[in-house]
Design a protein around this motif. Structure first.
Motif, mmCIF file in Angstrom:
data_model
loop_
_atom_site.group_PDB
_atom_site.id
_atom_site.type_symbol
_atom_site.label_atom_id
_atom_site.label_comp_id
_atom_site.label_asym_id
_atom_site.label_seq_id
_atom_site.Cartn_x
_atom_site.Cartn_y
_atom_site.Cartn_z
ATOM 1 N N VAL A 78 0.842 -1.200 0.000
ATOM 2 C CA VAL A 78 0.000 0.000 0.000
ATOM 3 C C VAL A 78 0.878 1.252 0.000
ATOM 4 O O VAL A 78 0.688 2.167 -0.799
ATOM 5 C CB VAL A 78 -0.966 0.017 1.200
ATOM 6 C CG1 VAL A 78 -1.759 1.329 1.228
ATOM 7 C CG2 VAL A 78 -1.923 -1.166 1.144
ATOM 8 N N ALA A 79 1.850 1.286 0.917
ATOM 9 C CA ALA A 79 2.730 2.461 1.017
ATOM 10 C C ALA A 79 3.530 2.677 -0.259
ATOM 11 O O ALA A 79 3.659 3.811 -0.745
ATOM 12 C CB ALA A 79 3.673 2.308 2.205
ATOM 13 N N GLY B 13 -2.825 11.861 -0.645
ATOM 14 C CA GLY B 13 -1.571 12.370 -1.188
ATOM 15 C C GLY B 13 -0.429 12.464 -0.203
ATOM 16 O O GLY B 13 0.537 13.194 -0.425
ATOM 17 N N MET B 14 -0.500 11.693 0.901
ATOM 18 C CA MET B 14 0.586 11.719 1.875
ATOM 19 C C MET B 14 1.884 11.234 1.246
ATOM 20 O O MET B 14 1.889 10.328 0.423
ATOM 21 C CB MET B 14 0.216 10.844 3.086
ATOM 22 C CG MET B 14 1.254 10.862 4.190
ATOM 23 S SD MET B 14 0.681 10.009 5.684
ATOM 24 C CE MET B 14 -0.344 11.273 6.415
ATOM 25 N N ARG B 15 3.008 11.848 1.663
ATOM 26 C CA ARG B 15 4.308 11.498 1.115
ATOM 27 C C ARG B 15 4.722 10.081 1.521
ATOM 28 O O ARG B 15 4.357 9.583 2.577
ATOM 29 C CB ARG B 15 5.376 12.485 1.607
ATOM 30 C CG ARG B 15 5.201 13.894 1.075
ATOM 31 C CD ARG B 15 6.435 14.751 1.326
ATOM 32 N NE ARG B 15 6.928 14.633 2.690
ATOM 33 C CZ ARG B 15 6.525 15.384 3.709
ATOM 34 N NH1 ARG B 15 5.591 16.294 3.523
ATOM 35 N NH2 ARG B 15 7.052 15.220 4.910
ATOM 36 N N HIS B 16 5.540 9.466 0.650
ATOM 37 C CA HIS B 16 5.972 8.094 0.885
ATOM 38 C C HIS B 16 6.746 7.969 2.199
ATOM 39 O O HIS B 16 6.606 6.973 2.916
ATOM 40 C CB HIS B 16 6.830 7.591 -0.277
ATOM 41 C CG HIS B 16 7.237 6.159 -0.124
ATOM 42 N ND1 HIS B 16 8.451 5.792 0.434
ATOM 43 C CD2 HIS B 16 6.593 4.999 -0.426
ATOM 44 C CE1 HIS B 16 8.534 4.477 0.465
ATOM 45 N NE2 HIS B 16 7.425 3.967 -0.061
ATOM 46 N N GLN C 16 6.302 9.564 4.944
ATOM 47 C CA GLN C 16 5.335 9.538 6.043
ATOM 48 C C GLN C 16 4.615 8.188 6.093
ATOM 49 O O GLN C 16 4.404 7.626 7.176
ATOM 50 C CB GLN C 16 4.321 10.666 5.868
ATOM 51 C CG GLN C 16 4.919 12.059 5.996
ATOM 52 C CD GLN C 16 3.916 13.135 5.617
ATOM 53 O OE1 GLN C 16 3.462 13.208 4.472
ATOM 54 N NE2 GLN C 16 3.567 13.962 6.586
ATOM 55 N N LEU C 17 4.248 7.689 4.926
ATOM 56 C CA LEU C 17 3.578 6.386 4.863
ATOM 57 C C LEU C 17 4.490 5.288 5.400
ATOM 58 O O LEU C 17 4.040 4.390 6.117
ATOM 59 C CB LEU C 17 3.174 6.069 3.419
ATOM 60 C CG LEU C 17 2.144 7.006 2.774
ATOM 61 C CD1 LEU C 17 2.057 6.746 1.283
ATOM 62 C CD2 LEU C 17 0.781 6.841 3.432
ATOM 63 N N SER C 18 5.779 5.377 5.071
ATOM 64 C CA SER C 18 6.747 4.381 5.538
ATOM 65 C C SER C 18 6.833 4.369 7.059
ATOM 66 O O SER C 18 6.881 3.309 7.684
ATOM 67 C CB SER C 18 8.130 4.660 4.952
ATOM 68 O OG SER C 18 8.109 4.508 3.553
ATOM 69 N N ASN C 19 6.838 5.550 7.665
ATOM 70 C CA ASN C 19 6.880 5.623 9.127
ATOM 71 C C ASN C 19 5.638 5.011 9.756
ATOM 72 O O ASN C 19 5.716 4.349 10.793
ATOM 73 C CB ASN C 19 7.040 7.082 9.579
ATOM 74 C CG ASN C 19 8.437 7.606 9.353
ATOM 75 O OD1 ASN C 19 9.399 6.837 9.333
ATOM 76 N ND2 ASN C 19 8.563 8.911 9.155
ATOM 77 N N ILE C 20 4.497 5.214 9.129
ATOM 78 C CA ILE C 20 3.252 4.630 9.642
ATOM 79 C C ILE C 20 3.324 3.109 9.570
ATOM 80 O O ILE C 20 2.966 2.408 10.533
ATOM 81 C CB ILE C 20 2.044 5.167 8.854
ATOM 82 C CG1 ILE C 20 1.844 6.653 9.157
ATOM 83 C CG2 ILE C 20 0.774 4.380 9.204
ATOM 84 C CD1 ILE C 20 0.866 7.341 8.234
ATOM 85 N N VAL C 21 3.781 2.584 8.438
ATOM 86 C CA VAL C 21 3.894 1.138 8.285
ATOM 87 C C VAL C 21 4.826 0.557 9.348
ATOM 88 O O VAL C 21 4.515 -0.461 9.968
ATOM 89 C CB VAL C 21 4.376 0.755 6.868
ATOM 90 C CG1 VAL C 21 4.713 -0.729 6.788
ATOM 91 C CG2 VAL C 21 3.319 1.110 5.828
#
Length: 195
Positions: free
Chosen positions: A93-94, A177-180, A182-187
């Protein structure tokens, strides 16, 4: 009673085309004319086959949930471990943030956001969709517990619910549209919370 002429099109292909449209534009944003054009149908053929826009949407929603859960289950079966499967779901997803498909978000959560609690039928559709996804995650968590990557004293059902909400939220953030980075940190934090 007359049932009209036999269908001269493939209903599964028509439903798939409509699903793509609802997924991209939402229920309210999709007009009957949009549907007729995407499905290649006349108005009379549409109503003969699907009765109404709402009935078609319910069918498309079910198709989406079965398609997503089948892909998840196939991925689980092909993974070398349940933990690898869980990791792959979230990283896919990220990492798919640049994909047009992922930027649509999740049809289940898009629908829940669009309708809220206003329509009892839609609430039931969303609930049944959540159950489909949870079932795959329950299986994955139980397998991960057997493998030793998730502690055995944790409730697989509670973890599965958490994973479904996390996956849906992540898809919504991709759509926003969140940056990758930021998405990586969430994952990373989602996965860390399972240990």
């Amino acid at each position: 009673m007359s049932y009209g002429r036999p269908l001269s099109f493939n209903p599964d292909e028509a439903v798939h085309a409509a699903m793509q449209l609802f997924w991209a534009k939402g229920y309210a944003g999709t007009s009957l004319q949009d549907l007729l054009q995407a499905m290649g149908l006349s108005k009379s053929s549409f109503y003969q086959a699907f009765d109404s826009k709402q009935a078609l949407f319910a069918r498309c929603f079910d198709c989406y949930c079965r398609w997503r859960s089948a892909r998840m289950r196939a991925s689980l079966n092909q993974s070398s471990s349940a933990w690898e499967f869980i990791e792959n779901v979230f990283w896919a997803v990220a990492n798919g943030a640049e994909s047009e498909l992922e930027r649509r978000g999740c049809l289940l959560m898009n629908t829940a956001s669009e309708f809220g609690q206003r329509d009892r039928v839609v609430v039931e559709l969303v609930s049944s969709g959540m159950v489909c996804f949870e079932a795959v995650f329950i299986e994955a968590v139980q397998q991960a517990q057997t493998e030793g990557s998730i502690a055995c004293d944790r409730d697989p059902h509670a973890i599965a619910s958490f994973l479904v909400s996390s996956m849906s939220g992540l898809r919504t953030m991709v759509k926003a549209g969140m940056r990758h980075s930021q998405l990586s940190n969430i994952v990373k934090n989602i996965l860390y919370s399972l240990n």
